[in-house]
Design a protein around this motif. Structure first.
Motif, PDB file in Angstrom:
ATOM      1  N   ARG A 122       4.068  -6.770  -5.064  1.00 13.04           N
ATOM      2  CA  ARG A 122       5.194  -6.575  -5.977  1.00 13.04           C
ATOM      3  C   ARG A 122       6.172  -5.545  -5.440  1.00 13.04           C
ATOM      4  O   ARG A 122       7.385  -5.762  -5.440  1.00 13.04           O
ATOM      5  CB  ARG A 122       4.671  -6.137  -7.347  1.00 13.04           C
ATOM      6  CG  ARG A 122       5.763  -5.884  -8.372  1.00 13.04           C
ATOM      7  CD  ARG A 122       5.184  -5.350  -9.685  1.00 13.04           C
ATOM      8  NE  ARG A 122       4.184  -4.315  -9.524  1.00 13.04           N
ATOM      9  CZ  ARG A 122       4.453  -3.007  -9.392  1.00 13.04           C
ATOM     10  NH1 ARG A 122       5.693  -2.584  -9.387  1.00 13.04           N
ATOM     11  NH2 ARG A 122       3.473  -2.132  -9.271  1.00 13.04           N
ATOM     12  N   ARG A 123       5.664  -4.430  -4.932  1.00  6.83           N
ATOM     13  CA  ARG A 123       6.543  -3.403  -4.358  1.00  6.83           C
ATOM     14  C   ARG A 123       7.313  -3.929  -3.164  1.00  6.83           C
ATOM     15  O   ARG A 123       8.489  -3.628  -2.991  1.00  6.83           O
ATOM     16  CB  ARG A 123       5.722  -2.180  -3.944  1.00  6.83           C
ATOM     17  CG  ARG A 123       5.260  -1.363  -5.097  1.00  6.83           C
ATOM     18  CD  ARG A 123       4.541  -0.115  -4.633  1.00  6.83           C
ATOM     19  NE  ARG A 123       3.856   0.490  -5.748  1.00  6.83           N
ATOM     20  CZ  ARG A 123       2.588   0.837  -5.738  1.00  6.83           C
ATOM     21  NH1 ARG A 123       1.856   0.661  -4.661  1.00  6.83           N
ATOM     22  NH2 ARG A 123       2.045   1.397  -6.787  1.00  6.83           N
ATOM     23  N   ASN A 150      -4.710  -4.009  -6.790  1.00  8.94           N
ATOM     24  CA  ASN A 150      -4.097  -3.177  -5.760  1.00  8.94           C
ATOM     25  C   ASN A 150      -3.224  -4.021  -4.839  1.00  8.94           C
ATOM     26  O   ASN A 150      -2.084  -3.652  -4.542  1.00  8.94           O
ATOM     27  CB  ASN A 150      -5.180  -2.446  -4.960  1.00  8.94           C
ATOM     28  CG  ASN A 150      -4.603  -1.465  -3.978  1.00  8.94           C
ATOM     29  OD1 ASN A 150      -3.528  -0.946  -4.167  1.00  8.94           O
ATOM     30  ND2 ASN A 150      -5.344  -1.207  -2.917  1.00  8.94           N
ATOM     31  N   SER A 156      -0.074  -5.117  -6.630  1.00  2.68           N
ATOM     32  CA  SER A 156       0.934  -4.063  -6.752  1.00  2.68           C
ATOM     33  C   SER A 156       1.664  -3.842  -5.431  1.00  2.68           C
ATOM     34  O   SER A 156       2.875  -3.606  -5.418  1.00  2.68           O
ATOM     35  CB  SER A 156       0.300  -2.760  -7.239  1.00  2.68           C
ATOM     36  OG  SER A 156      -0.551  -2.211  -6.259  1.00  2.68           O
TER      37      SER A 156
END
Length: 117
Positions: free
Chosen positions: A103-104, A97, A100
Protein backbone atom coordinates in the motif's frame (compact mmCIF):
# COMPACT_ATOMS: atom_id res chain seq x y z
CA UNK A 1 1.96 -7.80 -13.13
CA UNK A 2 -0.84 -8.14 -15.66
CA UNK A 3 -0.29 -11.91 -15.74
CA UNK A 4 -0.76 -12.09 -11.98
CA UNK A 5 -4.04 -10.20 -12.09
CA UNK A 6 -5.25 -12.28 -15.06
CA UNK A 7 -4.35 -15.51 -13.25
CA UNK A 8 -6.11 -14.32 -10.12
CA UNK A 9 -9.25 -13.43 -12.07
CA UNK A 10 -9.14 -16.78 -13.88
CA UNK A 11 -8.78 -18.63 -10.57
CA UNK A 12 -11.73 -16.80 -9.05
CA UNK A 13 -13.94 -17.57 -12.07
CA UNK A 14 -12.92 -21.24 -12.14
CA UNK A 15 -13.41 -21.54 -8.38
CA UNK A 16 -16.84 -20.00 -8.63
CA UNK A 17 -18.14 -22.21 -11.42
CA UNK A 18 -16.53 -25.52 -10.44
CA UNK A 19 -17.96 -26.66 -7.11
CA UNK A 20 -15.30 -28.19 -4.89
CA UNK A 21 -16.15 -29.35 -1.41
CA UNK A 22 -14.16 -31.05 1.29
CA UNK A 23 -14.99 -32.63 4.60
CA UNK A 24 -15.41 -30.44 7.67
CA UNK A 25 -12.61 -32.45 9.25
CA UNK A 26 -10.18 -30.68 6.92
CA UNK A 27 -11.50 -27.15 7.34
CA UNK A 28 -8.72 -26.13 9.73
CA UNK A 29 -6.09 -27.53 7.37
CA UNK A 30 -7.57 -25.73 4.39
CA UNK A 31 -7.89 -22.41 6.19
CA UNK A 32 -4.30 -22.50 7.40
CA UNK A 33 -3.04 -23.57 3.97
CA UNK A 34 -4.97 -20.77 2.27
CA UNK A 35 -3.55 -18.25 4.74
CA UNK A 36 -0.01 -19.54 4.08
CA UNK A 37 -0.56 -19.32 0.32
CA UNK A 38 -1.91 -15.78 0.61
CA UNK A 39 1.15 -14.85 2.65
CA UNK A 40 3.39 -16.16 -0.13
CA UNK A 41 1.46 -14.28 -2.81
CA UNK A 42 1.56 -10.98 -0.94
CA UNK A 43 5.26 -11.52 -0.25
CA UNK A 44 5.84 -12.04 -3.97
CA UNK A 45 3.94 -8.86 -4.83
CA UNK A 46 5.98 -6.95 -2.25
CA UNK A 47 9.20 -8.36 -3.70
CA UNK A 48 8.06 -7.39 -7.20
CA UNK A 49 7.52 -3.80 -6.11
CA UNK A 50 10.95 -3.77 -4.45
CA UNK A 51 12.57 -5.15 -7.65
CA UNK A 52 13.68 -8.18 -5.65
CA UNK A 53 11.37 -10.89 -7.06
CA UNK A 54 12.77 -14.36 -7.74
CA UNK A 55 10.53 -17.06 -9.16
CA UNK A 56 12.42 -19.92 -7.47
CA UNK A 57 12.10 -18.25 -4.07
CA UNK A 58 8.39 -17.69 -4.66
CA UNK A 59 7.66 -21.29 -5.67
CA UNK A 60 9.69 -22.80 -2.82
CA UNK A 61 8.18 -20.39 -0.30
CA UNK A 62 4.70 -21.03 -1.65
CA UNK A 63 5.01 -24.79 -1.26
CA UNK A 64 7.11 -24.65 1.91
CA UNK A 65 4.74 -22.31 3.75
CA UNK A 66 1.71 -24.42 2.88
CA UNK A 67 3.41 -27.67 3.93
CA UNK A 68 4.72 -26.16 7.17
CA UNK A 69 1.32 -24.76 8.08
CA UNK A 70 -0.43 -28.06 7.38
CA UNK A 71 2.27 -29.97 9.27
CA UNK A 72 1.95 -27.69 12.31
CA UNK A 73 -1.79 -28.16 12.27
CA UNK A 74 -1.49 -31.94 11.96
CA UNK A 75 1.09 -32.27 14.75
CA UNK A 76 -0.93 -30.00 17.00
CA UNK A 77 -4.05 -32.03 16.36
CA UNK A 78 -2.26 -35.26 17.23
CA UNK A 79 -0.81 -33.75 20.42
CA UNK A 80 -4.10 -32.15 21.42
CA UNK A 81 -2.59 -28.66 21.24
CA UNK A 82 -3.93 -26.00 18.89
CA UNK A 83 -0.66 -25.30 17.07
CA UNK A 84 -2.51 -23.93 14.08
CA UNK A 85 -2.88 -20.70 16.06
CA UNK A 86 0.88 -20.24 15.65
CA UNK A 87 0.56 -20.46 11.88
CA UNK A 88 -2.47 -18.17 11.83
CA UNK A 89 -0.69 -15.59 14.00
CA UNK A 90 2.59 -15.60 12.06
CA UNK A 91 1.10 -15.74 8.58
CA UNK A 92 -1.53 -13.16 9.52
CA UNK A 93 1.07 -10.74 10.84
CA UNK A 94 3.25 -11.20 7.75
CA UNK A 95 0.24 -10.81 5.48
CA UNK A 96 -0.75 -7.48 7.01
CA UNK A 97 2.87 -6.31 7.06
CA UNK A 98 3.31 -7.12 3.36
CA UNK A 99 -0.01 -5.49 2.56
CA UNK A 100 1.02 -2.28 4.34
CA UNK A 101 4.32 -2.19 2.42
CA UNK A 102 2.48 -2.74 -0.88
CA UNK A 103 0.00 0.00 0.00
CA UNK A 104 2.79 2.45 0.86
CA UNK A 105 4.58 1.67 -2.39
CA UNK A 106 1.44 2.21 -4.49
CA UNK A 107 0.53 5.44 -2.71
CA UNK A 108 4.08 6.81 -3.01
CA UNK A 109 4.11 5.98 -6.73
CA UNK A 110 0.78 7.75 -7.24
CA UNK A 111 1.99 10.77 -5.30
CA UNK A 112 5.27 10.90 -7.26
CA UNK A 113 3.38 10.77 -10.57
CA UNK A 114 1.10 13.61 -9.44
CA UNK A 115 4.11 15.73 -8.42
CA UNK A 116 5.73 15.24 -11.82
CA UNK A 117 2.60 16.43 -13.62
Amino acid sequence: MLWVLGGLAFGVVVGYYIPFTYSMDYSIYMSVAILAIMDSIFGAIKSYFEDNYDNVLFITGFIGNAILAILLTYIGEKLGVSLYYVAVLVFGMRLFNNLSIIRRYIISNIMNKKRKN
